[in-house]
Design a protein around this motif. Structure first.
Motif, PDB file in Angstrom:
ATOM      1  N   VAL A 168      -8.623  -3.511  -8.615  1.00 28.52           N
ATOM      2  CA  VAL A 168     -10.052  -3.827  -8.583  1.00 28.52           C
ATOM      3  C   VAL A 168     -10.551  -3.967  -7.148  1.00 28.52           C
ATOM      4  O   VAL A 168     -11.645  -3.496  -6.798  1.00 28.52           O
ATOM      5  N   GLU A 169      -9.750  -4.614  -6.302  1.00 24.17           N
ATOM      6  CA  GLU A 169     -10.174  -4.902  -4.938  1.00 24.17           C
ATOM      7  C   GLU A 169      -9.885  -3.766  -3.956  1.00 24.17           C
ATOM      8  O   GLU A 169     -10.319  -3.803  -2.816  1.00 24.17           O
ATOM      9  N   GLY A 170      -9.126  -2.772  -4.404  1.00 22.67           N
ATOM     10  CA  GLY A 170      -8.832  -1.640  -3.534  1.00 22.67           C
ATOM     11  C   GLY A 170      -7.868  -1.958  -2.406  1.00 22.67           C
ATOM     12  O   GLY A 170      -8.007  -1.449  -1.296  1.00 22.67           O
ATOM     13  N   TRP A 171      -6.871  -2.797  -2.679  1.00 21.52           N
ATOM     14  CA  TRP A 171      -5.880  -3.114  -1.647  1.00 21.52           C
ATOM     15  C   TRP A 171      -5.154  -1.850  -1.204  1.00 21.52           C
ATOM     16  O   TRP A 171      -4.910  -0.939  -1.991  1.00 21.52           O
ATOM     17  N   GLN A 172      -4.747  -1.827   0.056  1.00 24.72           N
ATOM     18  CA  GLN A 172      -4.117  -0.646   0.628  1.00 24.72           C
ATOM     19  C   GLN A 172      -2.612  -0.797   0.848  1.00 24.72           C
ATOM     20  O   GLN A 172      -1.946   0.154   1.225  1.00 24.72           O
ATOM     21  N   THR A 173      -2.057  -1.982   0.647  1.00 25.08           N
ATOM     22  CA  THR A 173      -0.643  -2.174   0.900  1.00 25.08           C
ATOM     23  C   THR A 173       0.214  -1.373  -0.077  1.00 25.08           C
ATOM     24  O   THR A 173      -0.058  -1.361  -1.285  1.00 25.08           O
ATOM     25  N   PRO A 174       1.254  -0.690   0.393  1.00 22.89           N
ATOM     26  CA  PRO A 174       2.112   0.074  -0.508  1.00 22.89           C
ATOM     27  C   PRO A 174       2.939  -0.797  -1.442  1.00 22.89           C
ATOM     28  O   PRO A 174       3.517  -0.296  -2.408  1.00 22.89           O
ATOM     29  N   TRP A 175       3.001  -2.105  -1.165  1.00 23.65           N
ATOM     30  CA  TRP A 175       3.765  -2.995  -2.045  1.00 23.65           C
ATOM     31  C   TRP A 175       3.056  -3.235  -3.374  1.00 23.65           C
ATOM     32  O   TRP A 175       3.671  -3.718  -4.324  1.00 23.65           O
ATOM     33  N   THR A 176       1.777  -2.914  -3.456  1.00 28.63           N
ATOM     34  CA  THR A 176       1.102  -2.877  -4.759  1.00 28.63           C
ATOM     35  C   THR A 176       0.982  -1.397  -5.142  1.00 28.63           C
ATOM     36  O   THR A 176      -0.105  -0.831  -5.189  1.00 28.63           O
ATOM     37  N   TRP A 177       2.132  -0.792  -5.390  1.00 25.84           N
ATOM     38  CA  TRP A 177       2.187   0.672  -5.561  1.00 25.84           C
ATOM     39  C   TRP A 177       1.339   1.203  -6.709  1.00 25.84           C
ATOM     40  O   TRP A 177       0.849   2.330  -6.609  1.00 25.84           O
ATOM     41  N   PRO A 178       1.123   0.477  -7.827  1.00 24.44           N
ATOM     42  CA  PRO A 178       0.264   1.064  -8.862  1.00 24.44           C
ATOM     43  C   PRO A 178      -1.176   1.305  -8.394  1.00 24.44           C
ATOM     44  O   PRO A 178      -1.893   2.111  -8.994  1.00 24.44           O
ATOM     45  N   ALA A 179      -1.587   0.595  -7.334  1.00 23.86           N
ATOM     46  CA  ALA A 179      -2.944   0.770  -6.814  1.00 23.86           C
ATOM     47  C   ALA A 179      -3.043   1.912  -5.815  1.00 23.86           C
ATOM     48  O   ALA A 179      -4.141   2.251  -5.370  1.00 23.86           O
ATOM     49  N   ARG A 180      -1.923   2.522  -5.475  1.00 23.60           N
ATOM     50  CA  ARG A 180      -1.908   3.600  -4.496  1.00 23.60           C
ATOM     51  C   ARG A 180      -1.894   4.957  -5.197  1.00 23.60           C
ATOM     52  O   ARG A 180      -1.458   5.073  -6.354  1.00 23.60           O
ATOM     53  N   PRO A 181      -2.368   6.013  -4.533  1.00 20.16           N
ATOM     54  CA  PRO A 181      -2.332   7.357  -5.135  1.00 20.16           C
ATOM     55  C   PRO A 181      -0.904   7.790  -5.451  1.00 20.16           C
ATOM     56  O   PRO A 181       0.062   7.298  -4.853  1.00 20.16           O
ATOM     57  N   ALA A 182      -0.774   8.717  -6.385  1.00 21.03           N
ATOM     58  CA  ALA A 182       0.554   9.160  -6.817  1.00 21.03           C
ATOM     59  C   ALA A 182       1.351   9.798  -5.693  1.00 21.03           C
ATOM     60  O   ALA A 182       2.586   9.781  -5.716  1.00 21.03           O
ATOM     61  N   HIS A 183       0.666  10.347  -4.678  1.00 22.27           N
ATOM     62  CA  HIS A 183       1.365  11.035  -3.587  1.00 22.27           C
ATOM     63  C   HIS A 183       1.646  10.115  -2.403  1.00 22.27           C
ATOM     64  O   HIS A 183       2.156  10.576  -1.373  1.00 22.27           O
ATOM     65  N   ASP A 184       1.335   8.833  -2.513  1.00 22.29           N
ATOM     66  CA  ASP A 184       1.516   7.899  -1.396  1.00 22.29           C
ATOM     67  C   ASP A 184       3.008   7.676  -1.135  1.00 22.29           C
ATOM     68  O   ASP A 184       3.710   7.073  -1.954  1.00 22.29           O
ATOM     69  N   THR A 185       3.496   8.136   0.001  1.00 22.15           N
ATOM     70  CA  THR A 185       4.924   8.049   0.319  1.00 22.15           C
ATOM     71  C   THR A 185       5.385   6.604   0.459  1.00 22.15           C
ATOM     72  O   THR A 185       6.463   6.232  -0.019  1.00 22.15           O
ATOM     73  N   GLY A 186       4.565   5.774   1.108  1.00 23.73           N
ATOM     74  CA  GLY A 186       4.934   4.380   1.282  1.00 23.73           C
ATOM     75  C   GLY A 186       5.094   3.655  -0.037  1.00 23.73           C
ATOM     76  O   GLY A 186       6.015   2.848  -0.212  1.00 23.73           O
TER      77      GLY A 186
END
Length: 214
Positions: A168-186
Motif C-alpha cells: 500500500v505504501e510503496g516501500w522500495q526495500t527488497p526485504w519486502t519482496w512481494p512489494a517489488r516487481p517480479a524482475h527485481d534482482t535484490g
C-alpha cells in the motif's frame, strides 16, 4: 562376485531410502499439507474466475499474497517434529530427510499455485510467484525452528501483514519482496537467502519440540 553382489543390492537400497522418505513425510502430516496446498490452488482459481485480480493494483497483489502465505504456512507446519528427542537418535539420514521434505513440499506449493493460476495473469507477474512463496516458506521454517512446527504459520503471517502494508505504501526495500516487481534482482536475492537459511536450519536442527511432542 563382490561387485555383482553390490550391484544387486542397489535396487533394494534405493527402495529402502524411498520408503524411509515416505515414512518421514507421512509422520510430518504431509498428506494433510498436500490437501491444504490443493485447497490454496482451488481458492486461487476461484478468485481468478469469479472476481479477477487487477494486475497492477495493490488489492490484487494483497489477495495473492494471502493465498501464498497460506500455502507457505502449510509447508512450514509440516516440518514439525512429532517424536521429540527420540527422533534425534535415529542417525545421520535425518538432516537429509528434513531437507528433502522441505524442498519437495516447497516445489509442490509453487507448482500447485501455478496450476491454479493457469491461463490467468497474476498481479505483479507470474514470475514473482516462486520468489514470494520461497521467501515465505523460509520464514515459516525459521519460525518452526524457533517456536515449533504447530506455530510455524505465525512467521509467514506476520511477514505478510508487513508486506501488505509495504504494498500500500510503496516501500522500495527488497526485504519486502512481494512489494517489488517480479524482475527485481535484490528481491530475489533476499527471498532466496531467507529460503536457504530456513531449509538449512530445519535440516540441521529440525523444528523445535513443543511440550506435547517432547
Amino acid at each position: 562376485m563382490t561387485g555383482t553382489a553390490l550391484t544387486a543390492d542397489l535396487p533394494g537400497s534405493r527402495q529402502a531410502h524411498l520408503r524411509l522418505l515416505r515414512l518421514h513425510l507421512t509422520s510430518r502430516g504431509t498428506p494433510g499439507a498436500l490437501a491444504l496446498l490443493a485447497g490454496c490452488a482451488a481458492v486461487l482459481r476461484l478468485v481468478l474466475q469469479l472476481h479477477g485480480l487487477q494486475s497492477d493494483g495493490a488489492a490484487g497483489r494483497q489477495t495473492l499474497l494471502l493465498i501464498e502465505c497460506a500455502a507457505a504456512s502449510a509447508v512450514a507446519v509440516a516440518a514439525r517434529n512429532p517424536f521429540g528427542e527420540s527422533e534425534r537418535a535415529t542417525g545421520r539420514p535425518l538432516p537429509l530427510l528434513r531437507l528433502s521434505a522441505a524442498l519437495l513440499l516447497s516445489a509442490v506449493a509453487v507448482a500447485a499455485l501455478a496450476l491454479g493460476a493457469t491461463g490467468a495473469r497474476l498481479p505483479g507477474g507470474g514470475a514473482g510467484l516462486p520468489r514470494d512463496v520461497a521467501g515465505l516458506v523460509g520464514i515459516g521454517l525459521l519460525t518452526a525452528a524457533a517456536l515449533g512446527g504447530p506455530l510455524a504459520w505465525a512467521g509467514p503471517l506476520t511477514y505478510t501483514v508487513v508486506a501488505e502494508f509495504a504494498l500500500v505504501e510503496g516501500w522500495q526495500t527488497p526485504w519486502t519482496w512481494p512489494a517489488r516487481p517480479a524482475h527485481d534482482t535484490g528481491a530475489w536475492w533476499c527471498a532466496g537467502l531467507v529460503f536457504a537459511a530456513g531449509t538449512a536450519v530445519v535440516a540441521a536442527r529440525g523444528a523445535r519440540d513443543t511440550a506435547g511432542e517432547a
